[in-house]
Design a protein around this motif. Structure first.
Motif, PDB file in Angstrom:
ATOM      1  N   LYS A 167       0.819  -1.217   0.000  1.00 13.53           N
ATOM      2  CA  LYS A 167       0.000   0.000   0.000  1.00 13.53           C
ATOM      3  C   LYS A 167       0.851   1.265   0.000  1.00 13.53           C
ATOM      4  O   LYS A 167       0.366   2.356  -0.301  1.00 13.53           O
ATOM      5  N   ASP A 168       2.140   1.130   0.325  1.00 10.55           N
ATOM      6  CA  ASP A 168       3.032   2.291   0.382  1.00 10.55           C
ATOM      7  C   ASP A 168       3.532   2.724  -0.993  1.00 10.55           C
ATOM      8  O   ASP A 168       4.146   3.778  -1.116  1.00 10.55           O
ATOM      9  N   TYR A 169       3.292   1.934  -2.042  1.00 17.68           N
ATOM     10  CA  TYR A 169       3.943   2.173  -3.322  1.00 17.68           C
ATOM     11  C   TYR A 169       2.967   2.578  -4.416  1.00 17.68           C
ATOM     12  O   TYR A 169       1.792   2.215  -4.401  1.00 17.68           O
ATOM     13  N   LYS A 170       3.504   3.317  -5.373  1.00 21.86           N
ATOM     14  CA  LYS A 170       2.734   3.717  -6.544  1.00 21.86           C
ATOM     15  C   LYS A 170       3.326   3.195  -7.846  1.00 21.86           C
ATOM     16  O   LYS A 170       2.630   3.042  -8.836  1.00 21.86           O
ATOM     17  N   ILE A 171       4.653   2.939  -7.849  1.00 23.36           N
ATOM     18  CA  ILE A 171       5.358   2.533  -9.065  1.00 23.36           C
ATOM     19  C   ILE A 171       6.235   1.325  -8.767  1.00 23.36           C
ATOM     20  O   ILE A 171       6.874   1.254  -7.712  1.00 23.36           O
ATOM     21  N   LEU A 172       6.276   0.379  -9.705  1.00 25.86           N
ATOM     22  CA  LEU A 172       7.199  -0.757  -9.641  1.00 25.86           C
ATOM     23  C   LEU A 172       8.111  -0.666 -10.863  1.00 25.86           C
ATOM     24  O   LEU A 172       7.635  -0.578 -11.999  1.00 25.86           O
ATOM     25  N   ALA A 220       5.029 -11.439 -14.501  1.00 27.91           N
ATOM     26  CA  ALA A 220       3.726 -12.102 -14.428  1.00 27.91           C
ATOM     27  C   ALA A 220       3.665 -13.070 -13.243  1.00 27.91           C
ATOM     28  O   ALA A 220       2.659 -13.138 -12.527  1.00 27.91           O
ATOM     29  N   GLU A 221       4.751 -13.809 -13.025  1.00 31.97           N
ATOM     30  CA  GLU A 221       4.797 -14.732 -11.892  1.00 31.97           C
ATOM     31  C   GLU A 221       4.741 -13.971 -10.578  1.00 31.97           C
ATOM     32  O   GLU A 221       4.044 -14.373  -9.637  1.00 31.97           O
ATOM     33  N   LEU A 222       5.494 -12.867 -10.493  1.00 30.44           N
ATOM     34  CA  LEU A 222       5.515 -12.090  -9.257  1.00 30.44           C
ATOM     35  C   LEU A 222       4.131 -11.526  -8.934  1.00 30.44           C
ATOM     36  O   LEU A 222       3.677 -11.586  -7.780  1.00 30.44           O
ATOM     37  N   MET A 271       1.876 -14.094  -7.458  1.00 33.44           N
ATOM     38  CA  MET A 271       2.133 -14.397  -6.051  1.00 33.44           C
ATOM     39  C   MET A 271       1.857 -13.204  -5.141  1.00 33.44           C
ATOM     40  O   MET A 271       1.605 -13.382  -3.949  1.00 33.44           O
ATOM     41  N   CYS A 272       1.956 -11.994  -5.696  1.00 34.50           N
ATOM     42  CA  CYS A 272       1.702 -10.772  -4.925  1.00 34.50           C
ATOM     43  C   CYS A 272       0.684  -9.925  -5.669  1.00 34.50           C
ATOM     44  O   CYS A 272       1.034  -8.892  -6.268  1.00 34.50           O
ATOM     45  N   PRO A 273      -0.580 -10.322  -5.673  1.00 33.09           N
ATOM     46  CA  PRO A 273      -1.591  -9.623  -6.483  1.00 33.09           C
ATOM     47  C   PRO A 273      -1.783  -8.168  -6.107  1.00 33.09           C
ATOM     48  O   PRO A 273      -2.262  -7.380  -6.923  1.00 33.09           O
ATOM     49  N   GLY A 274      -1.382  -7.796  -4.898  1.00 34.95           N
ATOM     50  CA  GLY A 274      -1.488  -6.394  -4.496  1.00 34.95           C
ATOM     51  C   GLY A 274      -0.642  -5.455  -5.337  1.00 34.95           C
ATOM     52  O   GLY A 274      -0.918  -4.257  -5.422  1.00 34.95           O
ATOM     53  N   LEU A 275       0.372  -6.002  -6.007  1.00 32.27           N
ATOM     54  CA  LEU A 275       1.241  -5.184  -6.856  1.00 32.27           C
ATOM     55  C   LEU A 275       0.576  -4.801  -8.172  1.00 32.27           C
ATOM     56  O   LEU A 275       1.062  -3.921  -8.878  1.00 32.27           O
ATOM     57  N   SER A 276      -0.521  -5.455  -8.503  1.00 33.70           N
ATOM     58  CA  SER A 276      -1.152  -5.222  -9.803  1.00 33.70           C
ATOM     59  C   SER A 276      -1.657  -3.793  -9.970  1.00 33.70           C
ATOM     60  O   SER A 276      -1.745  -3.293 -11.091  1.00 33.70           O
ATOM     61  N   ARG A 277      -1.970  -3.117  -8.869  1.00 35.54           N
ATOM     62  CA  ARG A 277      -2.493  -1.744  -8.973  1.00 35.54           C
ATOM     63  C   ARG A 277      -1.385  -0.718  -9.214  1.00 35.54           C
ATOM     64  O   ARG A 277      -1.652   0.434  -9.573  1.00 35.54           O
ATOM     65  N   LEU A 278      -0.097  -1.117  -9.025  1.00 40.06           N
ATOM     66  CA  LEU A 278       1.017  -0.198  -9.227  1.00 40.06           C
ATOM     67  C   LEU A 278       1.235   0.050 -10.718  1.00 40.06           C
ATOM     68  O   LEU A 278       0.894  -0.777 -11.558  1.00 40.06           O
ATOM     69  N   LYS A 279       1.820   1.196 -11.041  1.00 45.16           N
ATOM     70  CA  LYS A 279       2.299   1.447 -12.395  1.00 45.16           C
ATOM     71  C   LYS A 279       3.567   0.621 -12.576  1.00 45.16           C
ATOM     72  O   LYS A 279       4.573   0.855 -11.917  1.00 45.16           O
TER      73      LYS A 279
END
Length: 411
Positions: A110-115, A124-126, A129-137
């Motif tokens: 929740k602390d991040y906006k960009i990956l 895709a694998e990451l 396993m970490c679906p919360g990252l999908s909302r990041l740019k």
């Protein structure tokens, strides 16, 4: 009643004072973050109270991959990013399995906006396993692509490397390549690559990736080279004995066999030269290096990896010609570093090289490589004239020009 009112006034006064102190502290903190002074400023808030916004992931933290990350992060406040890395060993295993290890290192998303990550990571694998990252740019940087990796036959190819890069692009929001050649060679060969599959061959996958693809050259910090050059000879000088340098990884795809066999031909024809073989060696060193170390021992100036950046640049500054014989190259940081140090480049008329270098710097065959080296080593003045007229607009690759574009990308 008066007693209660007085207490309330004192409490309100204290609250106002504390509020003002925190407001001033916050303003000063943001000033330190914004301006260069931040490098010397001690944060007024604990790090955990200033939320990170960029998650940077590099599964192969070495070589040009490390240089890019270090260049970017050295111009960011430490509280603005989190860096997750793995060592630069066993590249093939990093490409296959790094997503599992990295998934267990991800902090609260929740602390991040960009990956931001390199294409070594199976994004895709990451995300799976970490679906919360999908909302990041999600921004992926391609130092190289595996679809056109030189293998002797289809049977020798590990299909998964290229396939992972395709699914990574489909998962990403932006795909950034370090050269036009890198981008085009990847996109133009996706459909051909997918046809290797026995069935269920999805068509027009490249059309899904093209709209989010762009080119951003690798930034090179020329200020360090300029500092070292002040201590060395002028770039237009040429040694009486021409000094050839080969500053590449000691691996198959850089085609060291062609380079060394060309030097063997020069030696057999009694052409005078000296050579420095730089670059990093990994677990498995091709046999040709041990053979060449013995066969060329009377011509060797330096042979082996140079840990010190200053010493590395000093050798480049003392060299006259930088040679690439690569079968697999998408930018070539060390070649451009050598050019900035004053070397005249000689590279294949293929891969990324025609995008960067004029035709007089390119060879089309092994014989042409040999002929050019023989001519210049036999007549150093010819080489001197070429170097004095040579200009590729090297400053377009300078960090000063390119870094603002990277920081804008991550803003």
């Amino acid at each position: 009643m008066r007693y209660d009112l007085a207490n309330c006034q004192r409490v309100l006064t204290a609250v106002v004072i504390v509020g003002r102190v925190f407001a001033v502290s916050f303003c000063l903190e943001r000033i330190f973050i914004r301006f260069p002074l931040r490098k010397f400023a001690f944060p007024l808030f604990p790090a955990n109270l200033i939320m990170s916004k960029i998650l940077i992931i590099e599964p192969f933290y070495g070589g040009s991959h490390k240089k890019l990350i270090d260049t970017i992060t050295s111009n960011m406040h430490p509280n603005d990013y989190t860096l997750i890395t793995m060592t630069a060993k066993k590249w093939h295993w990093r490409a296959r399995s790094s997503s599992l290890y990295i998934s267990l290192q991800i902090p609260d998303v929740k602390d991040y906006k960009i990956l931001f990550c390199s294409s070594v990571l199976s994004l895709a694998e990451l995300i799976g396993m970490c679906p919360g990252l999908s909302r990041l740019k999600k921004i992926v940087y391609f130092h190289e692509n595996q679809i056109v990796y030189p293998k002797q036959s289809i049977k020798d190819r590990d299909y998964q490397y290229g396939f992972n890069q395709i699914t990574t692009c489909l998962t990403a929001d932006l795909v950034v390549f370090n050269s036009t050649y890198n981008m085009n060679s990847f996109l133009d060969n996706i459909d051909k690559f997918i046809k290797i599959m026995p069935d269920y061959k999805v068509k027009n996958v490249a059309d899904l990736i093209k709209p989010k693809s762009s080119v951003l050259y690798f930034p090179i910090n020329f200020s360090i080279i300029n500092g070292v050059k002040m201590k060395g000879r002028k770039a237009t000088n040429v040694n009486d004995v021409v000094h050839i340098v080969w500053p590449h990884r000691w691996e198959y795809d850089k085609n060291p066999e062609l380079f060394f066999h060309t030097l063997y031909r020069l030696k057999d024809e009694n052409v005078n030269f000296k050579v420095s073989v730089l670059g990093e060696a990994f677990t498995e060193i091709p046999d040709i290096f041990l053979e060449a170390h013995e066969a060329l021992k009377n011509h060797i100036h330096h042979f082996g990896f140079v840990q010190s950046t200053e010493n590395f640049y000093s050798i480049l500054i003392d060299s006259d010609i930088v040679v690439s014989t690569a079968d697999h190259e998408f930018f070539g940081v060390s070649m451009l570093e050598a050019v900035k140090c004053g070397c005249f480049p000689l590279a294949p008329n293929s891969l990324v090289y025609p995008e960067i270098y004029p035709k007089e710097c390119l060879f089309k065959s092994n014989d042409e490589l040999f002929a050019k080296l023989k001519s210049w080593c036999s007549s150093p003045n010819k080489l001197k004239d070429l170097r004095q007229r040579f200009d590729i607009g090297i400053d377009q690759f300078d960090t000063k020009v390119l870094l603002p574009k990277y920081l804008s990308l991550l803003s």
